[in-house]
Design a protein around this motif. Structure first.
Motif, short mmCIF file in Angstrom:
data_model
loop_
_atom_site.label_atom_id
_atom_site.label_comp_id
_atom_site.label_asym_id
_atom_site.label_seq_id
_atom_site.Cartn_x
_atom_site.Cartn_y
_atom_site.Cartn_z
N PRO A 254 1.28 9.73 9.31
CA PRO A 254 2.19 9.78 8.16
C PRO A 254 3.27 8.71 8.33
O PRO A 254 3.87 8.57 9.39
CB PRO A 254 2.78 11.19 8.24
CG PRO A 254 1.71 11.99 8.90
CD PRO A 254 1.13 11.06 9.93
N SER A 255 3.51 7.95 7.26
CA SER A 255 4.35 6.76 7.36
C SER A 255 5.27 6.66 6.16
O SER A 255 5.16 7.44 5.20
CB SER A 255 3.46 5.50 7.43
OG SER A 255 2.47 5.62 8.43
N ALA A 256 6.16 5.67 6.20
CA ALA A 256 7.11 5.48 5.11
C ALA A 256 6.97 4.07 4.53
O ALA A 256 6.56 3.13 5.20
CB ALA A 256 8.54 5.69 5.62
N ALA A 260 3.42 3.27 4.65
CA ALA A 260 2.69 4.30 3.92
C ALA A 260 1.67 3.67 2.98
O ALA A 260 0.55 4.18 2.83
CB ALA A 260 3.66 5.17 3.14
N TYR A 261 2.05 2.56 2.33
CA TYR A 261 1.11 1.85 1.47
C TYR A 261 -0.11 1.39 2.27
O TYR A 261 -1.25 1.57 1.85
CB TYR A 261 1.81 0.65 0.82
CG TYR A 261 0.86 -0.43 0.36
CD1 TYR A 261 0.08 -0.26 -0.79
CD2 TYR A 261 0.72 -1.61 1.10
CE1 TYR A 261 -0.81 -1.24 -1.19
CE2 TYR A 261 -0.17 -2.58 0.69
CZ TYR A 261 -0.93 -2.40 -0.46
OH TYR A 261 -1.81 -3.37 -0.85
N ASN A 263 -1.19 2.60 5.05
CA ASN A 263 -1.95 3.78 5.50
C ASN A 263 -2.78 4.35 4.36
O ASN A 263 -3.91 4.80 4.57
CB ASN A 263 -0.97 4.83 6.04
CG ASN A 263 -1.61 5.75 7.07
OD1 ASN A 263 -2.37 5.30 7.91
ND2 ASN A 263 -1.29 7.02 7.00
N ARG A 264 -2.22 4.30 3.15
CA ARG A 264 -2.95 4.81 1.98
C ARG A 264 -4.18 3.95 1.70
O ARG A 264 -5.21 4.46 1.26
CB ARG A 264 -2.00 4.83 0.78
CG ARG A 264 -2.55 5.46 -0.47
CD ARG A 264 -1.43 6.00 -1.36
NE ARG A 264 -0.26 5.14 -1.41
CZ ARG A 264 -0.06 4.20 -2.33
NH1 ARG A 264 -0.98 3.97 -3.25
NH2 ARG A 264 1.05 3.49 -2.32
N TYR A 271 -4.49 11.04 1.02
CA TYR A 271 -3.33 11.07 0.13
C TYR A 271 -3.70 11.77 -1.17
O TYR A 271 -4.59 11.34 -1.89
CB TYR A 271 -2.84 9.64 -0.13
CG TYR A 271 -2.08 9.08 1.05
CD1 TYR A 271 -0.69 9.06 1.06
CD2 TYR A 271 -2.76 8.60 2.17
CE1 TYR A 271 0.01 8.56 2.15
CE2 TYR A 271 -2.06 8.11 3.27
CZ TYR A 271 -0.68 8.10 3.25
OH TYR A 271 0.01 7.62 4.34
N ASP A 280 0.70 11.52 -1.74
CA ASP A 280 1.39 11.91 -0.50
C ASP A 280 0.36 12.52 0.44
O ASP A 280 -0.73 12.94 0.02
CB ASP A 280 2.50 12.91 -0.80
CG ASP A 280 3.52 13.02 0.33
OD1 ASP A 280 3.35 12.32 1.36
OD2 ASP A 280 4.48 13.80 0.18
N VAL A 281 0.69 12.57 1.71
CA VAL A 281 -0.26 13.01 2.73
C VAL A 281 -0.67 14.47 2.53
O VAL A 281 0.16 15.33 2.23
CB VAL A 281 0.31 12.82 4.15
CG1 VAL A 281 0.43 11.35 4.49
CG2 VAL A 281 1.66 13.53 4.30
#
Length: 417
Positions: A254-256, A260-261, A263-264, A271, A280-281
């Motif tokens: 899980p990232s910010a 996060a982009y 990771n998605r 997500y 979101d996760v």
């Protein structure tokens, strides 16, 4: 679009070929090439992880205290493996030996069996290899079609010494089936009066972390109570603090923001859009009750590994500085929802001497305010004896140490320099 409508669009089913390939991989072990949140044990890492589940044992959190004990320094809490691991360099896994991802499928940890062989101390690096031991298909009342997989995770240090092994039982369920859990929607949310909180606080006030006074094997009797430990009421803050201590990042991370982009893009199925349409996760089921309710649960709930940490906390408080937690086998039978409070209790069920170790067998459990035992467990502890002094540690399995040695050798051949 409502939350329920969003959940209705997320339909993920097992592929038969993925299940068949998982069965083909039983007994095949591979180096873990992904790191956890932490890669090296330091006083701060050990303290942060212990405090993440409410453990203030000075052996784990005080850099100076351990110098006066048999260990000669601070040691890590037993469950440190879930937060500490450095990636191993290894040859690429052949395509036919790659595990299927089961992407989009819900995964629940239902139980673990862990064996501990050596302490983790300041400066240690943990590596790991893993493999599949068993695969079972079944139809369950809980979620229709499911696949139960037992994974072996072996952790070893920079000297290729096996530190611990952990067998994790995971239940994989089809996401669309989760809406059949209507019986869980009737669970009454916990609420507390000032008097209720005061009674819980009384248990907290009576707890004593670890201790230098030996718990001699000769003084332990079958039927003896290990006392009571409180955990809860469970809050979103508890879950956040558990994450801050290092759990829950690999392999999902899980990232910010920009991370996060990225990771998605890497794992899009992980997500799931929220009620505002924001991806979101799926891991937010542990802190987002609206999402939990969208798939048929009454509220967000904890991690099974959090309760393993609680159980190990209870045991290490009881055995004291000179004792050793040899093994623990736990089950996660029911959810532990936000707001729930657990009391951990246990008793000695047997004593024996084996391989030079003076052992006590223990049954323990976590019981919620509803009177439900959500996490029963059994454990074996090695105690100090008036015959031999400090507790004797078990020997690690030779065949696993041989695998660790081979993997470490290859790692050293592959890393630059």
């Amino acid at each position: 679009m409502t939350t329920t409508d969003i959940a209705d669009t997320q339909v993920f089913r097992f592929r038969d070929e993925d299940i068949a390939r998982t069965k083909d991989l039983i007994g095949v072990y591979h180096a873990v090439t992904q790191r956890e949140h932490f890669t090296r044990a330091t006083p701060d890492v050990m303290r942060a992880f212990a405090r993440s589940y409410g453990d203030d044992n000075p052996l784990f959190v005080d850099e100076e205290y351990g110098k006066k004990t048999r260990w000669g320094g601070q040691i890590a809490p037993p469950m440190i493996n879930i937060a500490l691991k450095k990636e191993l360099a290894a040859d690429p896994i052949p395509k036919e030996q790659r595990r299927p991802s089961f992407r989009g499928i819900h995964v629940f940890v239902s139980g673990t069996t862990t064996h501990w062989y050596r302490p983790v101390t300041d400066g240690d690096v943990l590596y790991s290899f893993r493999g599949i031991e068993t695969v079972e298909e079944k139809q369950s009342e809980f979620a229709g079609r499911s696949v139960i997989v037992t994974h072996l995770h072996a952790q070893f240090n920079q000297r290729a010494e096996i530190v611990q092994t952990q067998r994790v039982i995971t239940i994989h369920t089809e996401r669309h089936e989760s809406k059949k859990r209507s019986k869980y929607g009737s669970v009454e949310a916990a609420s507390y009066t000032e008097e209720d909180i005061a009674r819980i606080d009384e248990v907290y006030s009576a707890e004593r972390p670890g201790g230098a006074d030996p718990r001699w094997f000769e003084d332990v009797a079958v039927g003896e109570s290990l006392g009571t430990m409180a955990k809860g009421p469970l809050t979103t803050t508890d879950v956040v603090v558990f994450h801050s201590g290092g759990y829950g990042f690999a392999p999902y991370t899980p990232s910010a923001s920009r991370l996060a982009y990225k990771n998605r893009r890497r794992i899009a199925a992980f997500y799931v859009p929220d009620e505002a349409g924001i991806p979101d996760v799926a891991q937010r089921i542990h802190w987002d009750s609206a999402y939990a309710k969208s798939i048929g649960l009454p509220a967000a709930y904890d991690y099974g590994m959090m309760r393993d940490c609680w159980l190990s906390h209870y045991l290490t408080d009881w055995v004291g500085d000179d004792g050793w937690l040899v093994s623990m086998s736990s089950q996660m039978r029911r959810f532990n929802y936000l707001g729930d409070t657990h009391m951990i209790t246990g008793e000695v069920t047997g004593t024996r001497v084996q391989d030079g170790m003076y052992l006590a067998e223990v049954e323990l459990r976590g019981t919620s305010q509803r009177g439900e035992v959500t996490c029963p467990a059994t454990a074996t502890v090695s105690l100090p004896s008036q015959v031999c002094g400090s507790a004797v540690l078990p020997a690690a399995p030779r065949e696993l140490e041989e695998i660790a040695a081979r993997m470490m050798q290859r790692h050293l051949e592959l890393i630059p320099g």
